[in-house]
Design a protein around this motif. Structure first.
Motif, PDB file in Angstrom:
ATOM      1  N   LEU A 134      50.214  39.086  39.857  1.00 21.58           N
ATOM      2  CA  LEU A 134      49.050  39.356  39.016  1.00 21.58           C
ATOM      3  C   LEU A 134      49.431  39.409  37.544  1.00 21.58           C
ATOM      4  CD1 LEU A 134      47.287  42.043  41.251  1.00 21.58           C
ATOM      5  CD2 LEU A 134      46.402  39.755  40.713  1.00 21.58           C
ATOM      6  N   ASP A 135      50.586  40.011  37.245  1.00 17.38           N
ATOM      7  CA  ASP A 135      51.059  40.054  35.854  1.00 17.38           C
ATOM      8  C   ASP A 135      51.214  38.649  35.291  1.00 17.38           C
ATOM      9  OD1 ASP A 135      51.120  42.818  35.688  1.00 17.38           O
ATOM     10  OD2 ASP A 135      53.279  42.976  36.097  1.00 17.38           O
ATOM     11  N   ARG A 136      51.753  37.743  36.096  1.00 15.18           N
ATOM     12  CA  ARG A 136      51.931  36.360  35.651  1.00 15.18           C
ATOM     13  C   ARG A 136      50.596  35.673  35.397  1.00 15.18           C
ATOM     14  NH1 ARG A 136      55.941  33.850  39.909  1.00 15.18           N
ATOM     15  NH2 ARG A 136      55.280  31.955  38.854  1.00 15.18           N
ATOM     16  N   MET A 137      49.538  36.171  36.076  1.00 12.00           N
ATOM     17  CA  MET A 137      48.187  35.623  35.886  1.00 12.00           C
ATOM     18  C   MET A 137      47.444  36.333  34.758  1.00 12.00           C
ATOM     19  SD  MET A 137      46.818  35.308  39.760  1.00 12.00           S
ATOM     20  CE  MET A 137      48.022  35.312  41.058  1.00 12.00           C
ATOM     21  N   GLY A 138      48.046  37.422  34.229  1.00 12.83           N
ATOM     22  CA  GLY A 138      47.386  38.178  33.186  1.00 12.83           C
ATOM     23  C   GLY A 138      46.288  39.096  33.711  1.00 12.83           C
ATOM     24  N   ILE A 139      46.409  39.496  34.974  1.00 15.34           N
ATOM     25  CA  ILE A 139      45.392  40.342  35.614  1.00 15.34           C
ATOM     26  C   ILE A 139      46.052  41.625  36.098  1.00 15.34           C
ATOM     27  CG2 ILE A 139      43.733  40.494  37.526  1.00 15.34           C
ATOM     28  CD1 ILE A 139      43.675  37.410  37.528  1.00 15.34           C
ATOM     29  N   ASP A 140      45.417  42.759  35.838  1.00 12.99           N
ATOM     30  CA  ASP A 140      45.952  44.018  36.357  1.00 12.99           C
ATOM     31  C   ASP A 140      45.365  44.291  37.751  1.00 12.99           C
ATOM     32  OD1 ASP A 140      43.375  45.058  35.973  1.00 12.99           O
ATOM     33  OD2 ASP A 140      43.920  46.134  34.156  1.00 12.99           O
ATOM     34  N   GLN A 141      45.907  45.310  38.419  1.00 13.83           N
ATOM     35  CA  GLN A 141      45.467  45.624  39.783  1.00 13.83           C
ATOM     36  C   GLN A 141      43.981  45.962  39.842  1.00 13.83           C
ATOM     37  OE1 GLN A 141      48.231  48.114  42.277  1.00 13.83           O
ATOM     38  NE2 GLN A 141      49.118  48.457  40.253  1.00 13.83           N
ATOM     39  N   THR A 142      43.518  46.756  38.893  1.00  9.28           N
ATOM     40  CA  THR A 142      42.119  47.174  38.887  1.00  9.28           C
ATOM     41  C   THR A 142      41.198  45.970  38.797  1.00  9.28           C
ATOM     42  OG1 THR A 142      42.704  49.281  37.877  1.00  9.28           O
ATOM     43  CG2 THR A 142      40.409  48.580  37.660  1.00  9.28           C
ATOM     44  N   THR A 143      41.526  45.049  37.907  1.00 10.51           N
ATOM     45  CA  THR A 143      40.709  43.850  37.740  1.00 10.51           C
ATOM     46  C   THR A 143      40.737  42.996  38.999  1.00 10.51           C
ATOM     47  OG1 THR A 143      41.128  43.878  35.366  1.00 10.51           O
ATOM     48  CG2 THR A 143      40.346  41.796  36.309  1.00 10.51           C
ATOM     49  N   ALA A 144      41.916  42.851  39.612  1.00 11.85           N
ATOM     50  CA  ALA A 144      42.049  42.042  40.819  1.00 11.85           C
ATOM     51  C   ALA A 144      41.209  42.619  41.956  1.00 11.85           C
ATOM     52  CB  ALA A 144      43.512  41.943  41.234  1.00 11.85           C
ATOM     53  N   ILE A 145      41.279  43.931  42.133  1.00 17.77           N
ATOM     54  CA  ILE A 145      40.495  44.565  43.195  1.00 17.77           C
ATOM     55  C   ILE A 145      39.008  44.454  42.895  1.00 17.77           C
ATOM     56  CG2 ILE A 145      39.984  46.782  44.317  1.00 17.77           C
ATOM     57  CD1 ILE A 145      43.036  47.396  43.944  1.00 17.77           C
ATOM     58  N   ASP A 146      38.620  44.625  41.642  1.00 15.93           N
ATOM     59  CA  ASP A 146      37.222  44.466  41.246  1.00 15.93           C
ATOM     60  C   ASP A 146      36.750  43.041  41.548  1.00 15.93           C
ATOM     61  OD1 ASP A 146      34.859  45.678  39.756  1.00 15.93           O
ATOM     62  OD2 ASP A 146      35.227  43.856  38.575  1.00 15.93           O
ATOM     63  N   MET A 147      37.587  42.053  41.222  1.00 19.06           N
ATOM     64  CA  MET A 147      37.249  40.652  41.504  1.00 19.06           C
ATOM     65  C   MET A 147      37.084  40.423  43.006  1.00 19.06           C
ATOM     66  SD  MET A 147      39.908  38.853  38.836  1.00 19.06           S
ATOM     67  CE  MET A 147      39.646  37.178  39.369  1.00 19.06           C
ATOM     68  N   PHE A 148      37.974  41.014  43.795  1.00 20.95           N
ATOM     69  CA  PHE A 148      37.917  40.884  45.247  1.00 20.95           C
ATOM     70  C   PHE A 148      36.593  41.441  45.773  1.00 20.95           C
ATOM     71  CE2 PHE A 148      39.048  42.843  49.447  1.00 20.95           C
ATOM     72  CZ  PHE A 148      39.183  41.658  50.160  1.00 20.95           C
ATOM     73  N   TYR A 149      36.237  42.651  45.357  1.00 19.99           N
ATOM     74  CA  TYR A 149      34.990  43.277  45.798  1.00 19.99           C
ATOM     75  C   TYR A 149      33.778  42.454  45.362  1.00 19.99           C
ATOM     76  CZ  TYR A 149      36.951  47.686  47.571  1.00 19.99           C
ATOM     77  OH  TYR A 149      37.590  48.638  48.307  1.00 19.99           O
ATOM     78  N   ARG A 150      33.801  41.964  44.127  1.00 20.96           N
ATOM     79  CA  ARG A 150      32.671  41.168  43.634  1.00 20.96           C
ATOM     80  C   ARG A 150      32.524  39.864  44.425  1.00 20.96           C
ATOM     81  NH1 ARG A 150      30.472  42.980  38.802  1.00 20.96           N
ATOM     82  NH2 ARG A 150      31.659  44.710  37.886  1.00 20.96           N
ATOM     83  N   GLN A 151      33.645  39.287  44.823  1.00 18.62           N
ATOM     84  CA  GLN A 151      33.582  38.061  45.624  1.00 18.62           C
ATOM     85  C   GLN A 151      33.014  38.345  47.011  1.00 18.62           C
ATOM     86  OE1 GLN A 151      34.338  35.251  44.023  1.00 18.62           O
ATOM     87  NE2 GLN A 151      33.686  34.013  45.745  1.00 18.62           N
ATOM     88  N   ILE A 152      33.364  39.484  47.593  1.00 18.11           N
ATOM     89  CA  ILE A 152      32.785  39.892  48.883  1.00 18.11           C
ATOM     90  C   ILE A 152      31.266  39.996  48.751  1.00 18.11           C
ATOM     91  CG2 ILE A 152      32.570  41.822  50.509  1.00 18.11           C
ATOM     92  CD1 ILE A 152      35.580  42.392  49.991  1.00 18.11           C
ATOM     93  N   ILE A 153      30.816  40.609  47.667  1.00 13.01           N
ATOM     94  CA  ILE A 153      29.378  40.768  47.435  1.00 13.01           C
ATOM     95  C   ILE A 153      28.719  39.401  47.247  1.00 13.01           C
ATOM     96  CG2 ILE A 153      27.649  41.654  45.812  1.00 13.01           C
ATOM     97  CD1 ILE A 153      29.693  44.012  45.307  1.00 13.01           C
ATOM     98  N   ALA A 154      29.323  38.538  46.441  1.00 17.80           N
ATOM     99  CA  ALA A 154      28.741  37.220  46.149  1.00 17.80           C
ATOM    100  C   ALA A 154      28.625  36.362  47.404  1.00 17.80           C
ATOM    101  CB  ALA A 154      29.575  36.507  45.089  1.00 17.80           C
ATOM    102  N   GLU A 155      29.666  36.388  48.245  1.00 21.32           N
ATOM    103  CA  GLU A 155      29.680  35.547  49.439  1.00 21.32           C
ATOM    104  C   GLU A 155      29.094  36.243  50.666  1.00 21.32           C
ATOM    105  OE1 GLU A 155      33.383  33.593  50.237  1.00 21.32           O
ATOM    106  OE2 GLU A 155      33.802  33.293  48.113  1.00 21.32           O
ATOM    107  N   ARG A 156      28.911  37.565  50.557  1.00 20.85           N
ATOM    108  CA  ARG A 156      28.421  38.382  51.660  1.00 20.85           C
ATOM    109  C   ARG A 156      29.327  38.275  52.891  1.00 20.85           C
ATOM    110  NH1 ARG A 156      23.712  40.737  51.079  1.00 20.85           N
ATOM    111  NH2 ARG A 156      23.231  40.710  53.288  1.00 20.85           N
ATOM    112  N   ARG A 157      30.603  38.116  52.613  1.00 19.55           N
ATOM    113  CA  ARG A 157      31.644  38.050  53.642  1.00 19.55           C
ATOM    114  C   ARG A 157      32.989  38.178  52.938  1.00 19.55           C
ATOM    115  NH1 ARG A 157      34.517  33.410  53.906  1.00 19.55           N
ATOM    116  NH2 ARG A 157      33.820  31.672  52.660  1.00 19.55           N
ATOM    117  N   LEU A 158      34.070  38.253  53.707  1.00 15.80           N
ATOM    118  CA  LEU A 158      35.395  38.226  53.081  1.00 15.80           C
ATOM    119  C   LEU A 158      35.612  36.857  52.458  1.00 15.80           C
ATOM    120  CD1 LEU A 158      37.605  40.024  55.769  1.00 15.80           C
ATOM    121  CD2 LEU A 158      36.983  40.877  53.512  1.00 15.80           C
TER     122      LEU A 158
END
Length: 101
Positions: free
Chosen positions: A24-48
């Motif tokens: 994540l550091d190499r991508m310029g993303i912190d853990q909080t942002t990555a987890i937030d992105m993961f949750y938002r993607q679950i919501i957007a797709e309504r699945r994993l």
């Protein structure tokens, strides 16, 4: 007005966490942002956002390996203690494996 924030506490394997943090550091993303992105993607797709699969059991893995290598299955007899009885002349490859490992 900013949205209310909430904490997420999880237990995760240390090596998994450290490896993910480095990537994540190499991508310029912190853990909080990555987890937030993961949750938002679950919501957007309504699945994993990935398709989980059931890992095959050991017996299934062995059967697949035998089938892939065209290894014939041989039904062996067992003595009263549960040890396999292998006929050296009938199944020399199994006998050799059982004796030499």
């Amino acid at each position: 007005m900013a949205a209310a924030k909430s904490n997420v506490n999880v237990k995760i394997d240390t090596i998994v966490k450290e490896t993910a943090i480095r990537l994540l550091d190499r991508m310029g993303i912190d853990q909080t942002t990555a987890i937030d992105m993961f949750y938002r993607q679950i919501i957007a797709e309504r699945r994993l956002p990935f398709q989980p699969i059931v890992a095959p059991m050991l017996e299934e893995q062995l059967a697949a390996a035998i089938a892939k290598r065209n290894i014939p299955r041989v039904k062996l007899e067992a003595d009263e203690n549960g040890y396999a009885i292998v006929d050296k002349d009938k199944h020399p490859e199994i006998y050799d494996w059982s004796v030499n490992g």
